[in-house]
Design a protein around this motif. Structure first.
Motif, mmCIF file in Angstrom:
data_model
loop_
_atom_site.group_PDB
_atom_site.id
_atom_site.type_symbol
_atom_site.label_atom_id
_atom_site.label_comp_id
_atom_site.label_asym_id
_atom_site.label_seq_id
_atom_site.Cartn_x
_atom_site.Cartn_y
_atom_site.Cartn_z
ATOM 1 N N ARG A 75 37.208 46.896 35.800
ATOM 2 C CA ARG A 75 37.929 48.031 35.237
ATOM 3 C C ARG A 75 37.381 49.339 35.807
ATOM 4 N NH1 ARG A 75 37.072 44.777 30.605
ATOM 5 N NH2 ARG A 75 35.178 45.997 30.223
ATOM 6 N N ALA A 76 38.287 50.286 36.037
ATOM 7 C CA ALA A 76 37.873 51.574 36.591
ATOM 8 C C ALA A 76 38.691 52.698 35.962
ATOM 9 C CB ALA A 76 38.054 51.583 38.106
ATOM 10 N N ARG A 77 38.050 53.836 35.776
ATOM 11 C CA ARG A 77 38.727 55.001 35.211
ATOM 12 C C ARG A 77 39.425 55.774 36.322
ATOM 13 N NH1 ARG A 77 36.110 60.083 32.008
ATOM 14 N NH2 ARG A 77 35.211 60.398 34.088
ATOM 15 N N VAL A 78 40.641 56.226 36.035
ATOM 16 C CA VAL A 78 41.395 57.068 36.962
ATOM 17 C C VAL A 78 41.390 58.486 36.416
ATOM 18 C CG1 VAL A 78 43.602 57.462 38.116
ATOM 19 C CG2 VAL A 78 42.889 55.128 37.562
ATOM 20 N N THR A 79 41.006 59.430 37.256
ATOM 21 C CA THR A 79 40.997 60.832 36.844
ATOM 22 C C THR A 79 41.955 61.645 37.706
ATOM 23 O OG1 THR A 79 39.183 61.469 38.330
ATOM 24 C CG2 THR A 79 38.581 60.646 36.133
ATOM 25 N N ARG A 80 42.424 62.734 37.128
ATOM 26 C CA ARG A 80 43.210 63.713 37.885
ATOM 27 C C ARG A 80 42.648 65.083 37.570
ATOM 28 N NH1 ARG A 80 49.783 64.811 38.372
ATOM 29 N NH2 ARG A 80 49.526 66.752 39.551
ATOM 30 N N ASP A 81 42.206 65.760 38.607
ATOM 31 C CA ASP A 81 41.572 67.072 38.439
ATOM 32 C C ASP A 81 40.428 66.995 37.432
ATOM 33 O OD1 ASP A 81 43.512 68.079 40.192
ATOM 34 O OD2 ASP A 81 44.895 68.465 38.544
ATOM 35 N N GLY A 82 39.698 65.878 37.465
ATOM 36 C CA GLY A 82 38.533 65.704 36.619
ATOM 37 C C GLY A 82 38.797 65.159 35.235
ATOM 38 N N ALA A 83 40.062 65.069 34.826
ATOM 39 C CA ALA A 83 40.406 64.563 33.494
ATOM 40 C C ALA A 83 40.871 63.114 33.582
ATOM 41 C CB ALA A 83 41.507 65.420 32.872
ATOM 42 N N ALA A 84 40.403 62.282 32.679
ATOM 43 C CA ALA A 84 40.795 60.875 32.671
ATOM 44 C C ALA A 84 42.262 60.743 32.274
ATOM 45 C CB ALA A 84 39.919 60.094 31.702
ATOM 46 N N VAL A 85 43.010 59.944 33.053
ATOM 47 C CA VAL A 85 44.436 59.746 32.754
ATOM 48 C C VAL A 85 44.772 58.286 32.494
ATOM 49 C CG1 VAL A 85 45.183 61.789 34.028
ATOM 50 C CG2 VAL A 85 45.008 59.591 35.219
ATOM 51 N N ALA A 86 43.917 57.370 32.934
ATOM 52 C CA ALA A 86 44.223 55.951 32.757
ATOM 53 C C ALA A 86 42.994 55.117 33.096
ATOM 54 C CB ALA A 86 45.385 55.532 33.657
ATOM 55 N N THR A 87 43.058 53.868 32.692
ATOM 56 C CA THR A 87 42.089 52.866 33.133
ATOM 57 C C THR A 87 42.859 51.769 33.834
ATOM 58 O OG1 THR A 87 40.581 53.321 31.298
ATOM 59 C CG2 THR A 87 40.347 51.196 32.411
ATOM 60 N N VAL A 88 42.397 51.390 35.015
ATOM 61 C CA VAL A 88 43.054 50.332 35.773
ATOM 62 C C VAL A 88 42.074 49.181 35.969
ATOM 63 C CG1 VAL A 88 44.606 51.919 36.980
ATOM 64 C CG2 VAL A 88 42.400 51.333 38.008
ATOM 65 N N LYS A 89 42.634 48.044 36.302
ATOM 66 C CA LYS A 89 41.808 46.884 36.589
ATOM 67 C C LYS A 89 42.190 46.348 37.959
ATOM 68 C CE LYS A 89 40.071 42.529 34.729
ATOM 69 N NZ LYS A 89 40.070 41.585 33.582
ATOM 70 N N PHE A 90 41.191 45.997 38.744
ATOM 71 C CA PHE A 90 41.435 45.439 40.069
ATOM 72 C C PHE A 90 41.467 43.920 39.989
ATOM 73 C CE2 PHE A 90 39.482 49.563 40.922
ATOM 74 C CZ PHE A 90 40.377 50.088 41.836
ATOM 75 N N PRO A 91 42.526 43.293 40.488
ATOM 76 C CA PRO A 91 42.572 41.824 40.486
ATOM 77 C C PRO A 91 41.428 41.250 41.313
ATOM 78 C CG PRO A 91 44.732 42.770 40.986
ATOM 79 C CD PRO A 91 43.744 43.885 41.059
ATOM 80 N N PRO A 92 40.877 40.110 40.921
ATOM 81 C CA PRO A 92 39.802 39.490 41.706
ATOM 82 C C PRO A 92 40.325 38.940 43.025
ATOM 83 C CG PRO A 92 40.517 38.017 39.961
ATOM 84 C CD PRO A 92 41.241 39.309 39.726
ATOM 85 N N ARG A 93 39.409 38.693 43.943
ATOM 86 C CA ARG A 93 39.784 38.093 45.222
ATOM 87 C C ARG A 93 40.366 36.699 44.965
ATOM 88 N NH1 ARG A 93 38.486 37.747 50.766
ATOM 89 N NH2 ARG A 93 38.127 35.621 51.509
ATOM 90 N N PRO A 94 41.537 36.399 45.530
ATOM 91 C CA PRO A 94 42.123 35.068 45.331
ATOM 92 C C PRO A 94 41.205 33.970 45.858
ATOM 93 C CG PRO A 94 43.729 36.583 46.280
ATOM 94 C CD PRO A 94 42.406 37.273 46.343
ATOM 95 N N ARG A 95 41.119 32.898 45.125
ATOM 96 C CA ARG A 95 40.247 31.799 45.525
ATOM 97 C C ARG A 95 40.762 31.081 46.772
ATOM 98 N NH1 ARG A 95 39.052 28.484 40.079
ATOM 99 N NH2 ARG A 95 41.202 29.088 39.606
ATOM 100 N N PHE A 96 42.074 31.047 46.941
ATOM 101 C CA PHE A 96 42.583 30.323 48.112
ATOM 102 C C PHE A 96 42.238 31.040 49.414
ATOM 103 C CE2 PHE A 96 46.325 33.110 47.578
ATOM 104 C CZ PHE A 96 46.736 33.338 48.889
ATOM 105 N N TYR A 97 41.841 32.317 49.355
ATOM 106 C CA TYR A 97 41.441 33.046 50.560
ATOM 107 C C TYR A 97 40.198 32.436 51.214
ATOM 108 C CZ TYR A 97 44.519 37.154 49.944
ATOM 109 O OH TYR A 97 45.591 38.012 49.847
ATOM 110 N N ASP A 98 39.417 31.679 50.461
ATOM 111 C CA ASP A 98 38.180 31.115 51.000
ATOM 112 C C ASP A 98 38.392 29.781 51.710
ATOM 113 O OD1 ASP A 98 36.655 33.243 49.984
ATOM 114 O OD2 ASP A 98 36.548 32.287 48.009
ATOM 115 N N LEU A 99 39.637 29.306 51.751
ATOM 116 C CA LEU A 99 39.933 28.015 52.371
ATOM 117 C C LEU A 99 40.468 28.196 53.783
ATOM 118 C CD1 LEU A 99 41.673 26.185 49.376
ATOM 119 C CD2 LEU A 99 39.240 26.206 49.994
ATOM 120 N N THR A 100 40.335 27.136 54.569
ATOM 121 C CA THR A 100 40.890 27.122 55.927
ATOM 122 C C THR A 100 41.634 25.819 56.140
ATOM 123 O OG1 THR A 100 38.869 26.151 56.853
ATOM 124 C CG2 THR A 100 39.037 28.555 56.879
#
Length: 372
Positions: A75-100
């Motif tokens: 989770r990460a805070r999003v700011t605009r001009d120094g004021a918090a406007v939202a919290t977002v979450k970054f999806p994790p790295r897909p597990r299938f990316y580690d396969l060949t």
């Protein structure tokens, strides 16, 4: 003075037109650079909505939105001009990316995760339009990821089936988008998409949207449906002849009238709302032209997926300005109501970009219904 809180739809729209700056550059490691699109974006989840937001574009580097370093939960805070406007979450790295594959090809060179639950691939990473600067779509970066060695020129049906099965089993992928550069020949990519879908459906039960230019012969729509394709995208990109001729001189040789005729034929096969088209707002088409086309498409039963144009680095339009949030809202708000009135919603689409919705705030404006 305190900033009034924005509606989620308006905040998403503003983020997608202005982009965002990442405090921690490591967060952008899994962002999309180059390729067929969405490019130069990063997936973030805002509330319960996952969206693609530009992070590697010129507007994003000047954006007033700053995303702080994420915590251990992503989770990460999003700011605009120094004021918090939202919290977002970054999806994790897909597990299938580690396969060949057995012959050593990383799975993420065959298909990638877009947003949260959609697998995407460009079956042919080459295009007859891209071969000539005079004919190439001026916004397209299909050759960039291939030149950088991040993908393959042609993904085989067997490779796609293998990766799709793993993505479903390891990462809970719920639908798949297969797009393609346009090859030589009158099918315009329908044949390779049908072969690919047939192999994937034999390996895993996964709804598929295919995307190509309108084939010359409408019989391809039945063939694609029979092969296992559930939804179809045929992308106008721009709606007026003068803009199409300027920004996509090769693709503009297929006139809008051909698209409209093909849309009607495809809806007869796939059903209302299961055929869609991408429209890039900000290339020069007026609000009125886009909404008039949207009304025409809704009447046919085609979902008009309008997204803000994002200037991609390394393309002829890299310095072209992104549309303003006000311009996008003036389109998306009435268009959302228009779509609902036509009995179509993004949530009813079986697979593809419209169902994913991450590249536009359109689905959130749909949720507003007919409210002004």
């Amino acid at each position: 003075m305190r900033r009034r809180p924005m509606l989620e739809s308006d905040l998403i729209n503003d983020l997608q037109t202005r982009g965002m700056r990442l405090v921690d550059p490591r967060v952008g490691h899994e962002s999309r650079r180059g390729g067929a699109g969405p490019s130069d974006h990063k997936a973030v989840t805002l509330g319960r909505t996952t969206v693609m937001v530009p992070v590697h574009t010129a507007p994003a580097f000047q954006s007033p939105y700053v995303v702080e370093a994420p915590d251990a939960a992503g989770r990460a805070r999003v700011t605009r001009d120094g004021a918090a406007v939202a919290t977002v979450k970054f999806p994790p790295r897909p597990r299938f990316y580690d396969l060949t594959t057995a012959d050593g090809i990383p799975y993420n060179q065959i298909a990638v995760l877009h947003a949260r639950n959609v697998l995407a691939t460009t079956v042919l990473q080459t295009c007859i339009r891209y071969e000539s600067r005079k004919k190439a779509c001026q916004f397209c970066a299909i050759g960039q990821s291939l030149a950088a060695g991040r993908t393959l020129a042609h993904k085989t049906p067997e490779q796609l089936a293998e990766v799709a099965k793993a993505a479903v089993e390891l990462d809970g992928v719920e639908h798949m988008v297969m797009t393609t550069g346009t090859p030589k020949g009158p099918d315009r990519g329908a044949a390779v998409l049908a072969d690919s879908a047939r192999a994937v459906k034999a390996a895993v039960d996964l709804p598929i949207q295919a995307q190509c230019e309108p084939p010359q012969d409408d019989a391809w729509f039945v063939r694609m449906k029979t092969a296992g394709i559930d939804a179809l995208g045929m992308h106008l990109e721009a709606v007026t002849p003068e803009v199409r001729a300027r920004v996509m001189p090769g693709k503009a040789s297929v006139p809008v009238d051909k698209y409209l005729a093909s849309f009607e034929a495809a809806v007869a096969v796939f059903g209302r709302g299961q055929v869609s088209t991408y429209i890039l707002a900000g290339l020069g088409d007026s609000k009125e032209a886009i909404l008039a086309t949207g009304e025409q498409l809704c009447a046919i039963g085609v979902y008009p997926f309008v997204v803000p144009f994002v200037p991609i680095s390394g393309t002829p339009l890299e310095s072209h300005p992104a549309p303003t949030a006000d311009f996008m809202a003036a389109i998306l708000r009435p268009l959302g109501a228009m779509i609902v009135a036509a009995g179509m919603r993004s949530s009813d689409i079986k697979a593809g970009c419209g169902r994913c919705g991450a590249c536009s705030a359109l689905s959130t404006y749909e949720a507003l219904g007919k409210r002004p």
